[in-house]
Design an enzyme around this catalytic site. Sequence first.
Site, PDB file in Angstrom:
ATOM      1  N   ASP A 483       0.773  -1.586  -0.134  1.00 44.38           N
ATOM      2  CA  ASP A 483       0.326  -0.254  -0.097  1.00 44.38           C
ATOM      3  C   ASP A 483       1.211   1.245   0.065  1.00 44.38           C
ATOM      4  O   ASP A 483       0.519   2.558  -0.039  1.00 44.38           O
ATOM      5  CB  ASP A 483      -0.569   0.164   1.144  1.00 44.38           C
ATOM      6  CG  ASP A 483      -1.900  -0.702   0.622  1.00 44.38           C
ATOM      7  OD1 ASP A 483      -2.211  -1.135   0.444  1.00 44.38           O
ATOM      8  OD2 ASP A 483      -2.598  -1.051   2.584  1.00 44.38           O
TER       9      ASP A 483
HETATM   10  C1  BGC Z   1       0.243   1.129   6.448  1.00 45.95           C
HETATM   11  C2  BGC Z   1      -0.062  -0.128   5.876  1.00 45.95           C
HETATM   12  C3  BGC Z   1      -1.323   0.145   5.375  1.00 45.95           C
HETATM   13  C4  BGC Z   1      -2.027   1.007   4.760  1.00 45.95           C
HETATM   14  C5  BGC Z   1      -3.416   1.010   4.686  1.00 45.95           C
HETATM   15  C6  BGC Z   1      -0.074   2.233   5.682  1.00 45.95           C
HETATM   16  O1  BGC Z   1      -0.033   3.567   6.063  1.00 45.95           O
HETATM   17  O2  BGC Z   1       1.565   1.422   6.591  1.00 45.95           O
HETATM   18  O3  BGC Z   1       0.751  -0.468   6.340  1.00 45.95           O
HETATM   19  O4  BGC Z   1      -1.419  -1.309   4.647  1.00 45.95           O
HETATM   20  O5  BGC Z   1      -1.331   2.524   6.175  1.00 45.95           O
HETATM   21  O6  BGC Z   1      -4.573   1.772   5.578  1.00 45.95           O
HETATM   22  C1  NOJ Z   2      -2.000  -3.583   5.536  1.00 47.37           C
HETATM   23  C2  NOJ Z   2      -2.346  -3.880   5.092  1.00 47.37           C
HETATM   24  O1  NOJ Z   2      -4.143  -4.347   5.226  1.00 47.37           O
HETATM   25  C3  NOJ Z   2      -2.133  -4.693   3.306  1.00 47.37           C
HETATM   26  O2  NOJ Z   2      -3.350  -4.873   2.347  1.00 47.37           O
HETATM   27  C4  NOJ Z   2      -1.362  -4.916   2.576  1.00 47.37           C
HETATM   28  O3  NOJ Z   2      -1.131  -5.439   1.465  1.00 47.37           O
HETATM   29  C5  NOJ Z   2      -0.551  -4.525   3.527  1.00 47.37           C
HETATM   30  N1  NOJ Z   2      -0.417  -3.702   4.826  1.00 47.37           N
HETATM   31  C6  NOJ Z   2       1.225  -3.826   2.973  1.00 47.37           C
HETATM   32  O4  NOJ Z   2       1.286  -2.404   2.841  1.00 47.37           O
END
Ligand code: BGC
Ligand code: NOJ
Length: 811
Positions: A483
């Site tokens: 993400d």
């Molecule tokens: C986090 C991710 C997460 C994303 C969506 C980011 O700040 O680092 O792990 O998946 O937010 O909520």
């Molecule tokens: C947490 C999110 O829930 C997941 O969808 C994502 O793939 C990982 N972070 C990596 O960014």
Amino acid sequence: MQYGHFDDERREYVITNPRTPWPWINYLGNEDFFSLISNTGGGYSFYKDAKFRRITRYRYNNVPMDSGGKYFYINDGESVWSPGWKPCKTELDSYECRHGMNYTTIKGVKNGIEAEALYFVPLKTWAEVQKLTLRNTTNEVKMLKIFSFVEWALWNAATDMENFQRNFSTGEVEIEDSVLYHKTEYKERRDHYAYYSVNAPIQGFDTDRESFFGLYNGFDEPQTVLEGAPRNSEAHGWSPIASHYVEVNLQPGESKDLVFVLGYVENSPEEKWESKNIINKTKAKATIARFDTAEKVDAALAELRTYWDNLLNVFSIKTNEEKLDRMVNIWNQYQCMITFCFSRSASFFESGIGRGMGFRDSNQDLVGFVHQIPERARERIIDIASTQFADGGCYHQYQPLTKKGNNEIGQGFNDDPMWLIFGTTAYIKESGDFSILDEPVPFDNQDGSEVSLFRHLTVSFDHVVNNLGPHGLPLSGRADWNDCLNLNCFSNDPNESFQTTENKSEGSQAQSLMIAGLFVVYGRDYVELCKTIGNVAEADRAQKHIDDMVEAIKLNGWDGEWFLRAYDYFGNKVGSNENEEGKIFIESNGWCTMAGIGLEEGMVAKALDAVKERLDCEHGIVLNNPAYTKYYIEYGEISSYPPGYKENAGIFCHNNPWIMIGETVQGRGDRAWDYFRKICPSYTENISDLHKVEPYVYAQMIAGKDAFRPGEAKNSWLTGTAAWNYYAITQYILGIRPTYSGLIIDPCISPEWKEFEVTRKFRGATYHIKVKNPNGAMKGVTSIKINGKIIEGNIIPLLAAGDTYAVEVVM
Ligand code: BGC
Ligand code: NOJ
């Protein structure tokens, strides 16, 4: 250092020191009514949706951490204390918290009084039941003043924390017998209320927070409790709470139970009222009656235990590794159920306000859960697919209460569609239920738009095919699995979220090698599915696209020593030796090695060796290396994290198993096992003081080698790590893998393992599988016998349901 120990017999983690390095929590409930509970009684409850139906209030990130919960206060004449040590923090003579499968007990001993609180949500019940057992171990008569406490949330957990000009005037309660009802907004648009009862006459109560605590006192010293005198307050506005006051006399050696029920009721508009402004309490009373004695509560707990026996009996192992057995047989499966229920919504790291059910997250969670209750996985698949668009794209999240796509988070994460193929094929392989493919499923929840679920899989596959970039690789869109790799975002404004800001995908060359590998792996699953249902033409069509993708990866996705991570907006390489920072990434190397791309040419081995050399460290495999040390506007959120944390070179435990599985493709069981142990919580129990979070569940992230404090973990519980590690250990390391036509047996283990056993229920039959590894092999099955008879190959065919089979495997 440890703060407790495992009790495998009872499937509990026993915390013996309340000062854990972070609250160590558990989850109660597994269907509609849920609670989070910490080892000192902190936490909150909600019905289905942590945002829209919050029942009790919680203060996040408070000082001290974890303030507010389901508390019992005891004034025994000498001291004021709580069985969970907090909130009073009066020193206890002994303390023990046992977190079990959807229940928790917290026991404190003080001045010769034992107080044990049991908390759980009985099956099929919209309530949390609490049994407080008080025992007098002294030779004197004891007169105890017991105060219960919960604080109501005004339903919408988001506005509950901000709209005080309104909130302080809306609160309403009703008090009848020993039941304290919370009915804020019930008069108008709500059809639900909550209640808190006790199965004994009460000698007083409080429903107004400030009356209970006194304006200048905290959770640790409510004025009423200190004085031993409730105020019998009736809340009008401000902050409604529920506190019972019960006097308990105990003869020497005597013990007594009090049963509390914290429940939720929905009434239809015609049934809302008993009389003018008096709520209809029929349903609440019915639930209270189900648990009005300790015996009934014990029976409900026994049912819950049996329920878990049956869930956990589907897959169990016996190896020479006690720590492995307890994870696979108990805790990892338990965590998979929890992630399945909550996605990423409510934990001590997720507020329950920000996020609904993730499209990619929920599909992955399902894979760790599907063998437990396939029917629920089926329902989930339909819910998820219903939020997809006709072109295969999808909402990134949906709200569990409405099951509708969540507009605020938006769409355009181009890996999302492929996960639907993963979830659905995993379900069919487990259950054999091909009928799900014919199920009519809408697009974007629009009535009339229904097509078969199979068609949803086709549009998922084609979403990748229709969105290829100039290198023949998948366009990444807003982001792929990572993400935080926001290649189309270019954000200079700290007030916007990387996740939802403008996605400049028009004219972008941002392409993802992670999606490329994912497409090859699950594209092949799709092809196999098409063949199995006799759709040869579609299988052929899809196979061509996969072949093209493999070629594109070999041609444009190989950096010489490992797989590239991506191309950015401008077409520059990401995750290449040419880059100054972020030369190599875990995700693309995980997926492309899982796909076996270039296995014969040695690309898989090379890529995995590069991972070992550059990404591996004492605590696990970091996400990228070198970590980014400055902000790269063209990469987005990833470079906003300090080095070693989260997506910027943290050990993202979710994707470590991709490398483990990659290693099994290469046949290196020793490496896969080594990686597994590094991040497996039961193996890091003795460094709990560094690790910080619960030693019985996986955390999303462990600080990586570039971090200030490597080895410190965060974001426990709600993470795809649970399902992926379960999937990797059971299906690829132990190698017991369901497929359409049977169970594949293909272990890839450490050569030091000489044997292990697995009991697997599959499509109604039970298999006792004994694997022998006399020569210390890492991979390769030489013979399989079923009930003494040799079979050809390494797939146990589907055998008659109801029977038990002895399977002997030699490696
Ligand atoms: C986090 C991710 C997460 C994303 C969506 C980011 O700040 O680092 O792990 O998946 O937010 O909520
Ligand atoms: C947490 C999110 O829930 C997941 O969808 C994502 O793939 C990982 N972070 C990596 O960014």
